[in-house]
Scaffold this motif. Structure first.
Motif, PDB file in Angstrom:
ATOM      1  N   THR A 165       0.849  -1.192   0.000  1.00 15.42           N
ATOM      2  CA  THR A 165       0.000   0.000   0.000  1.00 15.42           C
ATOM      3  C   THR A 165       0.881   1.237   0.000  1.00 15.42           C
ATOM      4  O   THR A 165       1.806   1.355   0.812  1.00 15.42           O
ATOM      5  CB  THR A 165      -0.920   0.009   1.237  1.00 15.42           C
ATOM      6  OG1 THR A 165      -1.880  -1.050   1.108  1.00 15.42           O
ATOM      7  CG2 THR A 165      -1.669   1.326   1.347  1.00 15.42           C
ATOM      8  N   TYR A 166       0.579   2.163  -0.928  1.00 11.95           N
ATOM      9  CA  TYR A 166       1.346   3.408  -1.048  1.00 11.95           C
ATOM     10  C   TYR A 166       0.434   4.588  -0.740  1.00 11.95           C
ATOM     11  O   TYR A 166      -0.674   4.693  -1.268  1.00 11.95           O
ATOM     12  CB  TYR A 166       1.906   3.553  -2.467  1.00 11.95           C
ATOM     13  CG  TYR A 166       2.956   2.523  -2.813  1.00 11.95           C
ATOM     14  CD1 TYR A 166       4.303   2.738  -2.511  1.00 11.95           C
ATOM     15  CD2 TYR A 166       2.604   1.322  -3.445  1.00 11.95           C
ATOM     16  CE1 TYR A 166       5.266   1.795  -2.824  1.00 11.95           C
ATOM     17  CE2 TYR A 166       3.564   0.368  -3.765  1.00 11.95           C
ATOM     18  CZ  TYR A 166       4.887   0.614  -3.448  1.00 11.95           C
ATOM     19  OH  TYR A 166       5.853  -0.326  -3.748  1.00 11.95           O
ATOM     20  N   LEU A 167       0.935   5.463   0.127  1.00 14.34           N
ATOM     21  CA  LEU A 167       0.227   6.699   0.449  1.00 14.34           C
ATOM     22  C   LEU A 167       0.941   7.853  -0.233  1.00 14.34           C
ATOM     23  O   LEU A 167       2.165   8.015  -0.096  1.00 14.34           O
ATOM     24  CB  LEU A 167       0.204   6.915   1.964  1.00 14.34           C
ATOM     25  CG  LEU A 167      -0.659   5.903   2.729  1.00 14.34           C
ATOM     26  CD1 LEU A 167      -0.230   5.805   4.175  1.00 14.34           C
ATOM     27  CD2 LEU A 167      -2.125   6.276   2.644  1.00 14.34           C
ATOM     28  N   GLY A 168       0.181   8.631  -0.997  1.00 11.83           N
ATOM     29  CA  GLY A 168       0.760   9.767  -1.702  1.00 11.83           C
ATOM     30  C   GLY A 168       0.900  10.981  -0.806  1.00 11.83           C
ATOM     31  O   GLY A 168       0.473  10.982   0.352  1.00 11.83           O
ATOM     32  N   ASP A 169       1.494  12.025  -1.346  1.00  8.15           N
ATOM     33  CA  ASP A 169       1.650  13.272  -0.584  1.00  8.15           C
ATOM     34  C   ASP A 169       0.279  13.895  -0.330  1.00  8.15           C
ATOM     35  O   ASP A 169      -0.576  13.930  -1.231  1.00  8.15           O
ATOM     36  CB  ASP A 169       2.528  14.258  -1.349  1.00  8.15           C
ATOM     37  CG  ASP A 169       3.966  13.773  -1.471  1.00  8.15           C
ATOM     38  OD1 ASP A 169       4.424  13.052  -0.560  1.00  8.15           O
ATOM     39  OD2 ASP A 169       4.623  14.100  -2.479  1.00  8.15           O
ATOM     40  N   PRO A 170       0.063  14.385   0.881  1.00  8.24           N
ATOM     41  CA  PRO A 170      -1.233  15.017   1.196  1.00  8.24           C
ATOM     42  C   PRO A 170      -1.503  16.226   0.295  1.00  8.24           C
ATOM     43  O   PRO A 170      -0.595  17.000  -0.016  1.00  8.24           O
ATOM     44  CB  PRO A 170      -1.060  15.450   2.655  1.00  8.24           C
ATOM     45  CG  PRO A 170       0.020  14.559   3.191  1.00  8.24           C
ATOM     46  CD  PRO A 170       0.952  14.312   2.045  1.00  8.24           C
ATOM     47  N   ILE A 171      -2.747  16.332  -0.130  1.00  7.33           N
ATOM     48  CA  ILE A 171      -3.187  17.498  -0.897  1.00  7.33           C
ATOM     49  C   ILE A 171      -3.817  18.464   0.092  1.00  7.33           C
ATOM     50  O   ILE A 171      -4.895  18.196   0.642  1.00  7.33           O
ATOM     51  CB  ILE A 171      -4.200  17.087  -1.982  1.00  7.33           C
ATOM     52  CG1 ILE A 171      -3.562  16.068  -2.934  1.00  7.33           C
ATOM     53  CG2 ILE A 171      -4.704  18.309  -2.747  1.00  7.33           C
ATOM     54  CD1 ILE A 171      -4.545  15.430  -3.893  1.00  7.33           C
ATOM     55  N   PRO A 172      -3.163  19.577   0.389  1.00  5.18           N
ATOM     56  CA  PRO A 172      -3.637  20.459   1.461  1.00  5.18           C
ATOM     57  C   PRO A 172      -4.943  21.166   1.103  1.00  5.18           C
ATOM     58  O   PRO A 172      -5.292  21.310  -0.082  1.00  5.18           O
ATOM     59  CB  PRO A 172      -2.484  21.453   1.630  1.00  5.18           C
ATOM     60  CG  PRO A 172      -1.810  21.480   0.296  1.00  5.18           C
ATOM     61  CD  PRO A 172      -1.938  20.094  -0.262  1.00  5.18           C
ATOM     62  N   TYR A 173      -5.624  21.592   2.130  1.00  2.00           N
ATOM     63  CA  TYR A 173      -6.851  22.378   1.925  1.00  2.00           C
ATOM     64  C   TYR A 173      -6.507  23.693   1.230  1.00  2.00           C
ATOM     65  O   TYR A 173      -5.583  24.398   1.615  1.00  2.00           O
ATOM     66  CB  TYR A 173      -7.518  22.662   3.268  1.00  2.00           C
ATOM     67  CG  TYR A 173      -8.570  23.756   3.204  1.00  2.00           C
ATOM     68  CD1 TYR A 173      -9.769  23.544   2.530  1.00  2.00           C
ATOM     69  CD2 TYR A 173      -8.343  25.000   3.817  1.00  2.00           C
ATOM     70  CE1 TYR A 173     -10.728  24.544   2.474  1.00  2.00           C
ATOM     71  CE2 TYR A 173      -9.308  25.993   3.769  1.00  2.00           C
ATOM     72  CZ  TYR A 173     -10.493  25.767   3.093  1.00  2.00           C
ATOM     73  OH  TYR A 173     -11.439  26.763   3.028  1.00  2.00           O
ATOM     74  N   ASP A 174      -7.259  23.987   0.189  1.00  2.97           N
ATOM     75  CA  ASP A 174      -7.062  25.220  -0.572  1.00  2.97           C
ATOM     76  C   ASP A 174      -8.426  25.863  -0.786  1.00  2.97           C
ATOM     77  O   ASP A 174      -9.257  25.338  -1.543  1.00  2.97           O
ATOM     78  CB  ASP A 174      -6.393  24.912  -1.912  1.00  2.97           C
ATOM     79  CG  ASP A 174      -6.060  26.175  -2.711  1.00  2.97           C
ATOM     80  OD1 ASP A 174      -6.556  27.264  -2.346  1.00  2.97           O
ATOM     81  OD2 ASP A 174      -5.324  26.067  -3.719  1.00  2.97           O
ATOM     82  N   PRO A 175      -8.701  26.975  -0.138  1.00  4.15           N
ATOM     83  CA  PRO A 175     -10.017  27.611  -0.258  1.00  4.15           C
ATOM     84  C   PRO A 175     -10.330  28.095  -1.667  1.00  4.15           C
ATOM     85  O   PRO A 175     -11.493  28.384  -1.978  1.00  4.15           O
ATOM     86  CB  PRO A 175      -9.933  28.786   0.721  1.00  4.15           C
ATOM     87  CG  PRO A 175      -8.473  29.065   0.862  1.00  4.15           C
ATOM     88  CD  PRO A 175      -7.782  27.751   0.729  1.00  4.15           C
ATOM     89  N   ASN A 176      -9.308  28.188  -2.510  1.00  3.08           N
ATOM     90  CA  ASN A 176      -9.528  28.675  -3.872  1.00  3.08           C
ATOM     91  C   ASN A 176      -9.959  27.568  -4.836  1.00  3.08           C
ATOM     92  O   ASN A 176     -10.334  27.847  -5.979  1.00  3.08           O
ATOM     93  CB  ASN A 176      -8.254  29.339  -4.398  1.00  3.08           C
ATOM     94  CG  ASN A 176      -7.871  30.564  -3.583  1.00  3.08           C
ATOM     95  OD1 ASN A 176      -8.729  31.368  -3.221  1.00  3.08           O
ATOM     96  ND2 ASN A 176      -6.586  30.702  -3.272  1.00  3.08           N
ATOM     97  N   LEU A 177      -9.874  26.309  -4.393  1.00  3.67           N
ATOM     98  CA  LEU A 177     -10.263  25.189  -5.256  1.00  3.67           C
ATOM     99  C   LEU A 177     -11.747  24.872  -5.089  1.00  3.67           C
ATOM    100  O   LEU A 177     -12.259  24.829  -3.964  1.00  3.67           O
ATOM    101  CB  LEU A 177      -9.442  23.945  -4.920  1.00  3.67           C
ATOM    102  CG  LEU A 177      -7.969  23.912  -5.352  1.00  3.67           C
ATOM    103  CD1 LEU A 177      -7.320  22.611  -4.882  1.00  3.67           C
ATOM    104  CD2 LEU A 177      -7.837  24.045  -6.865  1.00  3.67           C
ATOM    105  N   THR A 178     -12.423  24.628  -6.199  1.00  2.00           N
ATOM    106  CA  THR A 178     -13.806  24.153  -6.136  1.00  2.00           C
ATOM    107  C   THR A 178     -13.788  22.646  -5.906  1.00  2.00           C
ATOM    108  O   THR A 178     -12.758  21.984  -6.038  1.00  2.00           O
ATOM    109  CB  THR A 178     -14.554  24.454  -7.439  1.00  2.00           C
ATOM    110  OG1 THR A 178     -13.959  23.693  -8.505  1.00  2.00           O
ATOM    111  CG2 THR A 178     -14.492  25.936  -7.772  1.00  2.00           C
ATOM    112  N   ALA A 179     -14.962  22.084  -5.576  1.00  2.00           N
ATOM    113  CA  ALA A 179     -15.061  20.644  -5.349  1.00  2.00           C
ATOM    114  C   ALA A 179     -14.688  19.873  -6.611  1.00  2.00           C
ATOM    115  O   ALA A 179     -14.013  18.840  -6.551  1.00  2.00           O
ATOM    116  CB  ALA A 179     -16.469  20.275  -4.900  1.00  2.00           C
TER     117      ALA A 179
END
Length: 330
Positions: A276-290
């Motif tokens: 099992t491989y865990l990728g780099d976390p994608i941080p919360y970005d208020p500028n991104l839409t869902a």
């Protein structure tokens, strides 16, 4: 033939029991017994491997029910302590996690890479590719409990909650079927949460090409935005070589599309290597839409597949790779 038959009927010692059986067999017209037994032996030789690959997945279901049985016994034994303890189920979770981790090590040589990316405290959303049987996710949960001392909440399909006897298991391991508000609440309360956007459809109808079947699903991304938490992509190498489904057969796809019945035979249980491989976390970005965040997460999971999985997957190749690796290690 009649005299021999009479001897059998009269119980004479000159004709033993086995000879009587052979003569009776020939008398009723079924031919030579030795030829028949050879034919039966041939059929057993041909169909035994086929039977095994469909029976092995049932052992996973059996293991799940044994886990449920253990929880019921544990509950009865500790019901008097419930009023005095807020962590009644911690011991049960750790015990079952140890058992599942042992199964993972022995049968699949299970490894997990990037577990340090899972926070020791605080919330995060884990998004993963769904195998035909998500046993890799069970192994992941066990590792998180053992090494992180945390319980990861999970989102599962509705049909799982309808399986007889599963209610206690789902409650103890914090499994939910949604909706988005409940998922966001779990994250806002600081819990880990895991979801597979492909769900049952991906489990049944993806194949050795490891195609992500997410459609336009973006609810998981909206949950992460609402809770303001990072998303961690996850993928397990060879999960499709461990278990396969017959979802390519049009009848089963029609059955699912028409009646939403996830009735697709699964075969496998092959002892291939799981990583099992865990990728780099994608941080919360208020500028991104869902929509944008969902696409970014999909790219993250796809990147793990491209980097760590040989496509198309091949069961024999995966088995040989593990066998050769074992020989090299020895």
């Amino acid at each position: 033939m009649s005299s021999g038959n009479d001897s059998c009927m009269n119980g004479q010692e000159s004709v033993n029991y086995f000879s009587c059986i052979i003569r009776l067999w020939e008398w009723i017209g079924l031919g030579n017994l030795e030829d028949y037994l050879s034919y039966v032996d041939y059929l057993v030789w041909v169909f035994t491997p086929l039977a095994i690959v469909f029976i092995l997945p049932l052992f996973i279901l059996l293991f799940l029910y044994l886990s449920i049985l253990f929880l019921h016994v544990y509950k009865r034994k500790n019901e008097l302590k419930e009023a005095y303890s807020n962590n009644l189920w911690d011991g049960a979770r750790k015990t079952l996690a140890t058992l599942w981790d042992g199964h993972a090590t022995i049968w699949h040589g299970y490894e997990i890479h990037g577990l340090e990316k899972i926070p020791n405290k605080g919330a995060a959303l884990i998004v993963y590719y769904h195998g035909a049987i998500p046993i890799d996710y069970y192994y992941f949960l066990a590792k998180v409990i053992i090494q992180k001392g945390r319980t990861c909440h999970s989102v599962a399909d509705h049909f799982l909650f309808k399986l007889p006897g599963f209610k206690l298991l789902l409650e103890v391991f914090s499994v939910m079927h949604g909706p988005q508000e409940e998922c966001a609440r779990a994250l806002k309360n600081g819990h880990l949460l895991a979801i597979s956007p492909g769900g049952v459809r991906e489990a049944l109808f993806s194949d050795e090409t490891y195609t992500l079947i997410w459609g336009n699903r973006k609810g998981f991304a909206q949950v992460a935005i609402d809770a303001k938490v990072p998303i961690i992509p996850m993928f397990t190498q060879n999960i499709r070589e461990g278990f396969r489904s017959l979802g390519s057969i049009k009848f089963f796809r029609w059955l699912y599309e028409k009646f939403r019945l996830p009735i697709v035979p699964v075969y496998g249980g092959f002892p291939v290597k799981f990583r099992t491989y865990l990728g780099d976390p994608i941080p919360y970005d208020p500028n991104l839409t869902a929509t944008e965040l969902a696409e970014k997460v999909k790219e993250g999971v796809q990147a793990l597949i491209n980097r760590h999985q040989k496509i198309p997957g091949n069961i024999l190749r995966a088995l040989l790779e593990r066998f050769h690796r074992r020989q090299k290690d020895d």
